[in-house]
Design a protein around this motif. Sequence first.
Motif, PDB file in Angstrom:
ATOM      1  N   ASP A 197     -57.779   1.117 -15.035  1.00 18.84           N
ATOM      2  CA  ASP A 197     -56.564   0.415 -14.598  1.00 18.84           C
ATOM      3  C   ASP A 197     -56.420  -0.934 -15.297  1.00 18.84           C
TER       4      ASP A 197
ATOM      5  N   GLY B   9     -53.410  -1.836 -17.812  1.00 16.89           N
ATOM      6  CA  GLY B   9     -52.582  -3.007 -17.554  1.00 16.89           C
ATOM      7  C   GLY B   9     -52.387  -3.851 -18.804  1.00 16.89           C
TER       8      GLY B   9
ATOM      9  N   VAL C  23     -47.155   1.450 -13.249  1.00 18.03           N
ATOM     10  CA  VAL C  23     -47.394   0.005 -13.275  1.00 18.03           C
ATOM     11  C   VAL C  23     -46.116  -0.791 -13.024  1.00 18.03           C
TER      12      VAL C  23
END
Length: 257
Positions: A188, A192, A231
């Motif tokens: 993650d 990102g 996201v």
Amino acid sequence: MYKVMIVDDEDIIVNGLSRAMPWAQYHCEVIATASDGISAQAKIRELHPDILFTDICMPGADGLAMLAAVRSEFPAMQVTILSGYPDFEYAQKAIQLGVVRYVLKPSKFSELEAALAAMTENLRSLGTAEPEEVPSAAQNFILQNAMAYIGEHYAEKLTLTEVAEKVYVSQWHLSKLISKNTNQGFSDLLNGVRIHHAKELLRDPAMKIWEISEAVGFADVTHFSRIFKKVEGMSANEYRHRVLSIAISKSEEPALV
């Protein structure tokens, strides 16, 4: 008996320290030596020494990064730095990372014995208590280096193992630090960073979505699209249209007279 490890790329220092110190007097035993940081890391993880005498400036290694790794993974380990560089700022950073002593080469025997005495006293004070609290400076140092490496290599096929090797810790330990300090897993966190850079590229209408996907390190555009929506809460195309519409609106605003 306390287990001691000595790390230095100068054989004369390793041999001299191994033979000259009154180890038995301090209930210590030299269990291993190493001449470079990489092999030292492997031996430390295997043998778990209680005390470490180590050079901090060796070829092919970042001394402070390795020190941070040792202090973070093995908080109870007592560390004395042997250095040939009288750099105050460098020494200050080492102390912030949790070393017991910073001894300049050529070292006086009295300084080395005093360092050994201090380290064994610390170990006796610990006794069977829980390991010392990990210095936040060590954890922050590792995370900053990890994020810097990810920031430089996010477009590549990057793995947790690779990043962990670059910051001298195990992948398990780096995963734990990332989770503790960011509330995210490695994947993650990496995604990102990739999406952040993708958003910048989406401002260029000439770039196709699949080109952006490849440019930021995704293996296929379908995966990129799924992660982007997860996201950002919208598709990459929707994001692009919104950003470009805002840019056009701003450009059409009348100039102030």
